[in-house]
Write an enzyme that holds these catalytic residues in place. Structure first.
Site, short mmCIF file in Angstrom:
data_model
loop_
_atom_site.label_atom_id
_atom_site.label_comp_id
_atom_site.label_asym_id
_atom_site.label_seq_id
_atom_site.Cartn_x
_atom_site.Cartn_y
_atom_site.Cartn_z
N HIS A 66 0.83 -1.22 0.00
CA HIS A 66 0.00 0.00 0.00
C HIS A 66 0.86 1.25 0.00
O HIS A 66 0.41 2.32 -0.38
CB HIS A 66 -0.89 0.04 1.26
CG HIS A 66 -1.71 -1.19 1.43
ND1 HIS A 66 -2.69 -1.55 0.55
CD2 HIS A 66 -1.68 -2.16 2.38
CE1 HIS A 66 -3.24 -2.70 0.95
NE2 HIS A 66 -2.64 -3.08 2.05
N HIS A 91 5.70 6.42 6.45
CA HIS A 91 5.33 5.95 5.11
C HIS A 91 4.83 7.14 4.30
O HIS A 91 4.72 8.25 4.83
CB HIS A 91 4.23 4.86 5.21
CG HIS A 91 2.99 5.38 5.82
ND1 HIS A 91 2.73 5.33 7.18
CD2 HIS A 91 1.95 6.04 5.26
CE1 HIS A 91 1.58 5.92 7.42
NE2 HIS A 91 1.10 6.38 6.28
N HIS A 93 2.34 8.83 0.86
CA HIS A 93 1.22 8.78 -0.08
C HIS A 93 1.60 9.73 -1.21
O HIS A 93 2.15 10.81 -0.96
CB HIS A 93 -0.06 9.26 0.60
CG HIS A 93 -0.41 8.49 1.84
ND1 HIS A 93 -1.23 7.38 1.83
CD2 HIS A 93 -0.02 8.66 3.13
CE1 HIS A 93 -1.34 6.90 3.06
NE2 HIS A 93 -0.61 7.66 3.88
N GLU A 104 -2.83 13.44 1.07
CA GLU A 104 -4.14 13.03 1.63
C GLU A 104 -4.85 14.25 2.19
O GLU A 104 -5.98 14.55 1.82
CB GLU A 104 -3.93 11.96 2.70
CG GLU A 104 -3.31 10.68 2.13
CD GLU A 104 -3.71 9.45 2.87
OE1 GLU A 104 -3.40 9.34 4.08
OE2 GLU A 104 -4.35 8.57 2.27
N HIS A 117 3.82 10.45 6.46
CA HIS A 117 3.20 10.23 7.77
C HIS A 117 4.17 9.51 8.69
O HIS A 117 4.65 8.43 8.36
CB HIS A 117 1.92 9.40 7.63
CG HIS A 117 0.82 10.15 6.96
ND1 HIS A 117 -0.17 9.54 6.23
CD2 HIS A 117 0.56 11.48 6.88
CE1 HIS A 117 -0.99 10.45 5.75
NE2 HIS A 117 -0.56 11.64 6.13
N THR A 198 -5.95 6.50 7.73
CA THR A 198 -6.52 6.80 6.41
C THR A 198 -6.56 5.54 5.54
O THR A 198 -6.88 5.62 4.35
CB THR A 198 -5.70 7.88 5.68
OG1 THR A 198 -4.41 7.31 5.35
CG2 THR A 198 -5.54 9.11 6.53
N THR A 199 -6.20 4.41 6.15
CA THR A 199 -6.35 3.13 5.44
C THR A 199 -7.21 2.22 6.32
O THR A 199 -7.29 2.44 7.53
CB THR A 199 -4.99 2.42 5.26
OG1 THR A 199 -4.44 2.18 6.57
CG2 THR A 199 -4.03 3.24 4.43
#
Ligand SMILES: NS(=O)(=O)c1c(F)c(F)c(S(=O)(=O)CCO)c(N[C@H]2CCc3ccccc32)c1F
Ligand SMILES: [Zn+2]
Length: 263
Positions: A66, A91, A93, A104, A117, A198-199
């Site tokens: 992801h 991690h 995005h 995000e 994040h 957010t996942t």
């Protein structure tokens, strides 16, 4: 748990079928509307302890299908919150090669190129992040907005190893470095609100801190993220590029976003 994705039949509008919290309240990310911010003078500058790691220590850089994530040593923690929040991982995005927007959180509807994040857990109350993940005071996440611009030598410290984690479940050991250098210069200017992962499983367990000032990475560095990483396993015949791995902004409802600065 059930598989999920950012597009297609397992995309974000379907997450709540297997992960009920994803259809609940206090969801993240959100659009930060600067006209509605409330200044809170009690919000102190973010203070990270033990972030200046030595190069003879190693961190695990991995592709979890992801995102790409960098493990963080447990001796790193946040000292400026009511409880001690111990670092777990960081991690990213990002967008795609053809659409270089992938943050995000958005600010007044503006989406940035990417977002980092840093995930921490309340180690005063919980033994590890898995136990903390679904507790209302379990997690804190530091969000850093990323723009394309100047080359970022701090990001280069791990981006130079991403060819070793092109495929899902691959990991490499990378020499540790000063994690503070990944964060913006000013740690006293940030937005604060109560939200969620957010996942999936989207637990409403996150005290969010999103720094006001973005950091920059070069276009070449952005493209490394947006074109070199796959969410599929190496042995799969049809490689699936990992990009646009961001959830869209959620309803703010009657949450108030606080800010640590005025003007
Ligand atoms: N955007 S975000 O900060 O909400 C966020 C993610 F976007 C994300 F991808 C992950 S993950 O672990 O890499 C993959 C799915 O959990 C986590 N992982 C965290 C959540 C819960 C948990 C439990 C153990 C280890 C890591 C995590 C996460 F907190
Ligand atoms: Zn994230």
């Amino acid at each position: 748990g059930a598989k999920w994705a950012y597009t297609g039949p397992d995309g974000e509008h379907h997450w709540s079928k297997h992960y009920p919290f994803c259809g609940g309240t206090f969801q993240s990310p959100i659009d930060i509307q600067t006209q509605l911010l409330r200044f809170d003078p009690t919000l102190r500058p973010i203070e990270l302890q033990n972030y200046n790691l030595s190069a003879n220590e190693q961190l695990t850089l991995g592709n979890n299908g992801h995102s790409i994530q960098l493990s963080l040593p447990r001796r790193m923690y946040l000292s400026s919150l009511p409880h001690r929040y111990t670092a777990a991982q960081l991690h990213f995005h990002w967008g795609s090669e053809h659409l270089p927007v992938g943050s995000e959180h958005t600010v007044n509807g503006r989406q940035f190129a990417a977002e980092m994040h840093m995930v921490l857990f309340n180690s005063d109350k919980y033994p590890n992040i898995s136990v903390a993940a679904d507790k209302s005071d379990g997690l804190a996440v530091l969000g850093v907005l990323i723009e394309v611009g100047e080359f970022n030598p701090a990001f280069a410290q791990f981006l130079k190893y991403i060819d070793g984690i092109k495929y899902k479940d691959q990991r490499v050991q990378v020499p540790a470095f000063n994690i503070r250098s990944l964060l913006p210069v000013l740690l006293d200017e940030y937005y604060r609100y109560d939200g969620s992962l957010t996942t999936p499983p989207c637990y409403p367990s996150v005290l969010w801190t999103v720094f006001k000032n973005p950091v920059t990475i070069s276009l070449k560095q952005f493209l490394a993220l947006a074109t070199a990483i796959y969410s599929s396993h190496q042995q799969e015949s049809a490689p699936v590029a990992m990009n646009s791995n961001y959830r869209k902004p959620q309803y703010t409802d009657n949450r108030v976003v606080l800010c640590s600065f005025q003007g």
